[in-house]
Write an enzyme that holds these catalytic residues in place. Structure first.
Site, PDB file in Angstrom:
ATOM      1  N   HIS A  54     -11.683 -31.855  13.273  1.00 21.67           N
ATOM      2  CA  HIS A  54     -11.016 -32.250  12.034  1.00 21.67           C
ATOM      3  C   HIS A  54     -10.291 -30.992  11.544  1.00 21.67           C
ATOM      4  O   HIS A  54     -10.789 -29.878  11.743  1.00 21.67           O
ATOM      5  CB  HIS A  54     -11.981 -32.619  10.909  1.00 21.67           C
ATOM      6  CG  HIS A  54     -12.922 -33.744  11.180  1.00 21.67           C
ATOM      7  ND1 HIS A  54     -14.088 -33.593  11.878  1.00 21.67           N
ATOM      8  CD2 HIS A  54     -12.889 -35.044  10.803  1.00 21.67           C
ATOM      9  CE1 HIS A  54     -14.727 -34.753  11.924  1.00 21.67           C
ATOM     10  NE2 HIS A  54     -14.026 -35.652  11.288  1.00 21.67           N
ATOM     11  N   ASP A  84     -12.563 -28.530   9.858  1.00 17.27           N
ATOM     12  CA  ASP A  84     -13.539 -27.781  10.669  1.00 17.27           C
ATOM     13  C   ASP A  84     -12.979 -26.446  11.123  1.00 17.27           C
ATOM     14  O   ASP A  84     -13.727 -25.501  11.357  1.00 17.27           O
ATOM     15  CB  ASP A  84     -13.911 -28.534  11.960  1.00 17.27           C
ATOM     16  CG  ASP A  84     -14.246 -29.971  11.722  1.00 17.27           C
ATOM     17  OD1 ASP A  84     -14.813 -30.277  10.670  1.00 17.27           O
ATOM     18  OD2 ASP A  84     -13.934 -30.805  12.616  1.00 17.27           O
TER      19      ASP A  84
HETATM   20  C1  XLS Z   1     -18.895 -40.121  10.998  1.00  9.54           C
HETATM   21  C2  XLS Z   1     -17.932 -40.179  12.092  1.00  9.54           C
HETATM   22  C3  XLS Z   1     -17.014 -38.967  12.212  1.00  9.54           C
HETATM   23  C4  XLS Z   1     -15.839 -39.305  13.102  1.00  9.54           C
HETATM   24  C5  XLS Z   1     -14.686 -38.380  12.975  1.00  9.54           C
HETATM   25  O1  XLS Z   1     -19.864 -40.875  10.938  1.00  9.54           O
HETATM   26  O2  XLS Z   1     -18.621 -40.420  13.263  1.00  9.54           O
HETATM   27  O3  XLS Z   1     -17.723 -37.868  12.681  1.00  9.54           O
HETATM   28  O4  XLS Z   1     -16.214 -39.360  14.436  1.00  9.54           O
HETATM   29  O5  XLS Z   1     -14.192 -38.299  11.688  1.00  9.54           O
END
Ligand code: XLS
Ligand code: NI
Ligand code: NI
Length: 431
Positions: free
Chosen positions: A97, A100
């Site tokens: 993301h 991150d």
């Molecule tokens: C949250 C989601 C997130 C997505 C990406 O539950 O799994 O981590 O994979 O935003």
């Protein structure tokens, strides 16, 4: 090389190893005519491994990583250590993301500058590594501005902020040669219907997704746009509930040929389905894309994001993946985090190495079940009558004609065994 992973050697395939090696994951082993690495297409999730501090609703951070903090220097150190781990594990992919990888700035413009700078830094890291980008995505759920949603927010300025953010993340994914772009509707849902205009919010979400698809074509991004369904958490109700719900949504907004699914094991369970159900449904609808291979704790009932550790479950999942023709642009992303007591750098390696081995065992079992062919033969046999001329013509017919022929032919259909126990016993030979 930093000294973060100092005692950890690069992991190798060694079936007899006692610790920190792959006992099953052998990238070059050929299954069904394809290398194991190319079947599984493993990815590390940047957020859980490098950005998550180990908090839970009852306690703050437990991890003390040397790169924690909000400066560009620390963001670069985080990238250095992330790539050290990718190299030790030999993983072909990673995912991020925006939040991150870069520190948040005071303004949108500052965040964008930080982001662009770190994206270029990551591209530099990729030049000296074999690890590629499986997907990028925008974090439109952590900051308080998103508490009432991103695209579905009652405030149009948040929609605008989110659109600009996704544009930047798509640009970066494209620039990094990413193979997919993911949208998970983190807070695209509601807490209470009493303050929610559900119809309007769904329209906003639909238009937002159309804009993402339009922009993909505008910039010539060749990867797939993936939506990741989840039924609830953090919102009480999320609009991208499950594969079936998202498919209806895609049809409504004319996107069913443009968007595929990123299906997460834990989200499938939260929605009251099995993982293989969600995979089989997506495949049957022609929208299977990629997977997040992380499970929940079956007792705690929320998204605990643990590394997979159940071979029979994973085998049934890869059975569906293989039947769907395997991954094209997609892969196996470990959207998984350590337990908050697992403090050591070695734990991070062990979590991934174990998960890669579990997936390798599952894949081998799935491939063996398909090679053996008994299960598929029994499934085909169950529907064999539909492949006769009689069976085929039935679907071209109509109620009146059918009713007349039922009377004329005096049919007398006899129930047949579904043979479930026999099928389960066959699976048990392979897992
Ligand atoms: C949250 C989601 C997130 C997505 C990406 O539950 O799994 O981590 O994979 O935003
Ligand atoms: Ni999740
Ligand atoms: Ni996920």
């Amino acid at each position: 090389m930093s000294d973060f992973f100092k005692e950890v050697p690069p992991l190798k395939f060694d079936p007899d190893a006692k610790h920190l090696a792959f006992r099953h994951y052998n990238p070059d082993e050929i299954l069904m005519g394809k290398r194991m690495e190319d079947h599984l297409r493993f990815a590390v999730a940047y957020w859980h491994s490098f950005a998550w501090p180990g908090g839970d609703p009852f306690g703050g951070p437990t991890f003390e990583r040397p790169w924690f903090g909000d400066t560009m220097d620390l963001a670069r150190m985080k990238a250095d250590i992330a790539f050290e781990m990718f190299d030790l594990l030999g993983v072909p992919f990673f995912c991020w993301h925006d939040a991150d990888i870069r520190p948040e700035g005071e303004t949108f413009a500052q965040s964008q500058r930080n982001f662009e700078e770190i994206v270029d830094y990551l591209i530099g890291k990729m030049e000296n590594s074999r690890t590629r980008l499986l997907w990028g995505t925008a974090n439109l759920f952590s900051h308080r501005r998103f508490m009432a949603g991103a695209a579905t927010n009652p405030d149009p300025e948040i929609f605008a902020w989110s659109a600009a953010t996704v544009k930047n993340c798509m640009d970066a994914t494209h620039k990094m040669g990413g193979q997919n772009y993911v949208l998970w509707g983190g807070r695209e849902g509601y807490e209470t219907l009493l303050n929610t205009d559900l119809k309007r919010e769904r329209q906003q979400a639909g238009r937002f997704l159309q804009m993402a698809v339009e922009y993909k074509h505008k910039i010539g991004f060749q990867g797939a746009i993936l939506v990741e369904p989840k039924p609830q958490e953090p919102s009480k109700h999320q609009y991208d509930y499950d594969v079936a719900t998202v498919y209806g949504f895609l049809k409504e907004f004319g996107l069913e040929h443009e968007v595929q699914m990123n299906i997460e094991q834990g989200h499938a369970i939260l929605a009251g389905h099995s993982f293989e159900h969600e995979l089989a449904l997506a495949s049957s609808l022609g929208i299977f894309g990629s997977i997040d291979m992380n499970r929940n704790d079956y007792q705690s009932g929320w998204d605990t994001d643990q590394f997979p550790n159940n071979v029979p479950e994973v085998a049934l999942a890869y059975y569906e993946v293989l039947k769907a023709g395997g991954f094209k642009t997609g892969g196996t992303n470990f959207d998984a985090k350590l337990r908050r007591q697992s403090l050591n750098p070695e734990d991070l390696i062990a979590g991934h190495a174990g998960a890669m081995d579990i997936c390798a065992r599952g894949l081998k079992a799935a491939a063996a079940m398909l090679d053996d062919g008994t299960l598929e033969a029994m499934r085909v046999e169950r529907y064999a009558e539909w492949d006769t001329d009689n069976g085929k013509s039935l679907l071209q017919s109509d109620f009146e004609t059918i009713a007349a022929s039922v009377l004329k032919n005096g049919i007398d259909p006899q129930p047949k065994s579904g043979r479930q126990e026999i099928l389960e016993n066959i699976v048990n030979r392979f897992v």
